[in-house]
Design a protein around this motif. Structure first.
Motif, PDB file in Angstrom:
ATOM      1  N   ALA A  55      -4.270  -1.009  -3.718  1.00 52.80           N
ATOM      2  CA  ALA A  55      -3.426  -1.948  -2.975  1.00 52.80           C
ATOM      3  C   ALA A  55      -2.989  -3.039  -3.938  1.00 52.80           C
ATOM      4  CB  ALA A  55      -4.191  -2.541  -1.794  1.00 52.80           C
ATOM      5  N   CYS A  62       0.850  -1.206   0.000  1.00 51.13           N
ATOM      6  CA  CYS A  62       0.000   0.000   0.000  1.00 51.13           C
ATOM      7  C   CYS A  62       0.883   1.253   0.000  1.00 51.13           C
ATOM      8  CB  CYS A  62      -0.894   0.038   1.238  1.00 51.13           C
ATOM      9  SG  CYS A  62      -1.916  -1.435   1.487  1.00 51.13           S
ATOM     10  N   PHE A 103      -4.229  -4.144   3.292  1.00 49.61           N
ATOM     11  CA  PHE A 103      -4.772  -2.811   3.534  1.00 49.61           C
ATOM     12  C   PHE A 103      -5.752  -2.864   4.704  1.00 49.61           C
ATOM     13  CE2 PHE A 103      -7.675   0.686   3.160  1.00 49.61           C
ATOM     14  CZ  PHE A 103      -6.973   1.722   2.572  1.00 49.61           C
TER      15      PHE A 103
END
Length: 560
Positions: free
Chosen positions: A303, A283, A314
């Motif tokens: 992500a 991320c 995430f």
């Protein structure tokens, strides 16, 4: 007559950028809030970051995907195009993305600036050296390695067992020959000989730490907690024990500031941090996402890889660390990837194949189930490729309709923000009408092995987990060190829901093998290494670098 399709770099080079100060003005930032890198790039100053902290937060939309083909399914392209679409319908929006690594840029996967008419600019700069963040992380990583080896050479006051040093050196390239090396040869003046190795920079814990830190003070604290070795009593030795967290923070003090750029359609974008999702948490930085949420009403972020990797991390790692939750999740699906999961060889993915496409729906279905298990609303974005036939697209849309899953054909590669307006409007409707019951699948107080089992069974759809003897021993040690109350970061193949990249579609009754655990205490998670996943990738037979060049005017050639 055959139509010539422009490359991403040709489209990017013919686009006109606005001065970055104008882009900043769109979200309420002035020139004094910026640290300029030329005319079109800037970092947001520490003073500005502090000033905006008290503002209300906007809504965060997470973009993820199904398990991809080696070339990727256009998740970054959808992220950019969706941001442009929100901008087109009059919403105050910012995009928050990761920085590309030179490894895959010069290898096989390509850059990470989107594609077609949905790109962030300046594309060449971002895909190469940008503002120097990855160089700073590489330098901090290797400064720590040098200081560690010097400590041993100068008397080893901490009684570090050189056979139990876990900190590796790093380089931001795919270089398989550096996976295992011998250092310190040449006699006493050259250091203490020992085995060592290199990780790719984006797999360094320093990258994860920078991306999860909330500010400079938190960055320094996290750096101090990183475990770098064990002493002769088998106790962990940290950066804080070595006393060099201040020096590392000094190296990183500029890199921690988020980078402001723009899309082709002049939507503001923060591109900052770049951990891989198959070997790290995948991320962009918490600082960039939180900053975007303070400056805009909507934040479009992504992500890495499929929902089994980037989205899971995430939701379990970044959301916890930052205290955020997404309002909705976009699952990117492509006809070609679904056909791959239905058994079609890579060379035949451009040919129409309805039976294989239908078989591939099982992979998409699992990712939908996974995101729903977190209690989050979803929309499927079909990223259209020029080889997709109308029958294939309609077959997928009809399946989604039967499954009561909102789905939209998205053409942002070809049409920019215009091609994503229907997706943006569907998301606004879903956010308004569907209840958000977000909750993690495991409790942070669960044991490490229980967290791994929950991820394998609930996210991957696996049957069981097998731990190697080394991993079993580490579970006991980590419990003794007080590390069990940390998140788990799975290092796994991105191509399959399992740890075997050849098991495509939706495999069942499989067992995931954890061969080793790696403590990332500064980042706040334990990495579980599975399958053949390596922290230093290799180059393919014909790397993308073979097509790259520069003309006499300094313009890049062949950069996608």
């Amino acid at each position: 007559m055959k139509t010539t399709v422009k490359s991403d770099i040709e489209i990017a080079q013919k686009s006109t950028m606005k001065p970055i100060v104008e882009i900043a003005n769109k979200v309420g930032l002035g020139e004094d809030d910026l640290e300029l890198f030329g005319k079109y790039k800037a970092k947001i100053s520490n003073e500005a970051l502090v000033k905006i902290k008290t503002k209300d937060s906007g809504k965060i939309i997470l973009v993820t995907s199904i398990n991809p083909t080696p070339a990727g399914e256009g998740k970054s392209t959808i992220t950019v195009g969706l941001g442009d679409a929100f901008n087109r319908i009059g919403k105050k929006v910012m995009i928050a993305m990761r920085e590309p690594s030179l490894g895959p840029t010069m290898g096989i996967k390509g850059g990470a600036t989107g594609g077609g008419y949905s790109q962030v600019l300046p594309m060449e700069d971002i895909n190469l050296h940008f503002t120097g963040d990855l160089h700073a992380i590489t330098t901090a990583n290797n400064a720590l390695a040098a200081l560690l080896d010097n400590h041993i050479q100068q008397g080893n006051e901490l009684q570090i067992d050189q056979r139990q040093i876990v900190w590796k050196r790093a380089v931001d390239l795919n270089d398989r020959v550096l996976r295992k090396v011998i250092i310190g040869l040449g006699g006493p003046l050259q250091g203490v000989p020992r085995e060592d190795g290199f990780d790719i920079t984006v797999a360094s814990e320093i990258m994860a730490v920078l991306c999860l830190a909330s500010d400079l003070k938190d960055l320094k604290l996290r750096l101090s907690r990183m475990v770098i070795a064990y002493n002769y009593k088998k106790e962990p030795v940290t950066v804080g024990d070595l006393g060099v967290e201040g020096a590392l923070t000094l190296i990183l003090k500029e890199a921690v500031k988020p980078n402001l750029v723009q899309t082709i359609e002049h939507t503001p974008a923060l591109v900052h941090g770049g951990p891989f999702a198959n070997i790290a948490h995948g991320c962009n930085s918490v600082i960039a996402t939180l900053t975007a949420s303070k400056l805009a009403d909507y934040v479009i972020t992504e992500a890495g890889f499929g929902a089994d990797l980037g989205a899971e991390k995430f939701l379990h790692i970044k959301s916890r660390s930052a205290g955020i939750k997404p309002e909705a999740v976009v699952i990117v699906a492509t006809i070609r990837a679904l056909k791959m999961h239905g058994g079609v060889p890579k060379a035949e993915l451009s040919q129409e194949n309805i039976p294989a496409l239908t078989l591939g729906f099982a992979n998409l279905q699992k990712h939908i189930e996974t995101i729903k298990s977190f209690g989050l609303p979803i929309v499927v974005a079909i990223n259209k490729f020029i080889t997709d036939t109308d029958q294939e697209v309609n077959t997928l849309l009809e399946w989604c309709n039967r499954e009561n899953v909102p789905a939209v054909l998205t053409e942002v590669w070809e049409k920019g923000g215009e091609g994503g307006i229907e997706l943006a409007e569907m998301l606004l409707k879903v956010i308004e009408e569907e209840e958000n019951k977000f909750y993690p699948l495991y409790d942070i107080s669960d044991s490490i092995d229980k967290k791994v089992r929950i991820i394998v069974q609930k996210v991957y759809g696996g049957k069981d987990v097998e731990f190697s003897q080394k991993a079993k021993k580490q579970l006991i040690e980590f419990e003794q060190f007080g590390w069990s109350n940390l998140a788990v970061c799975m290092a796994k193949s991105q191509y399959s829901l399992s740890d075997d990249p050849t098991k495509l579609g939706r495999p069942v009754d499989f067992t995931v093998t954890v061969r080793e655990f790696k403590p990332s205490i500064g980042a706040g998670f334990i990495v579980a290494l599975t399958g053949e996943v390596m922290t230093m990738p290799g180059l393919p037979k014909k790397p993308a670098a073979l097509n790259m060049d520069v003309d006499e005017n300094g313009n890049a050639i062949g950069l996608f």
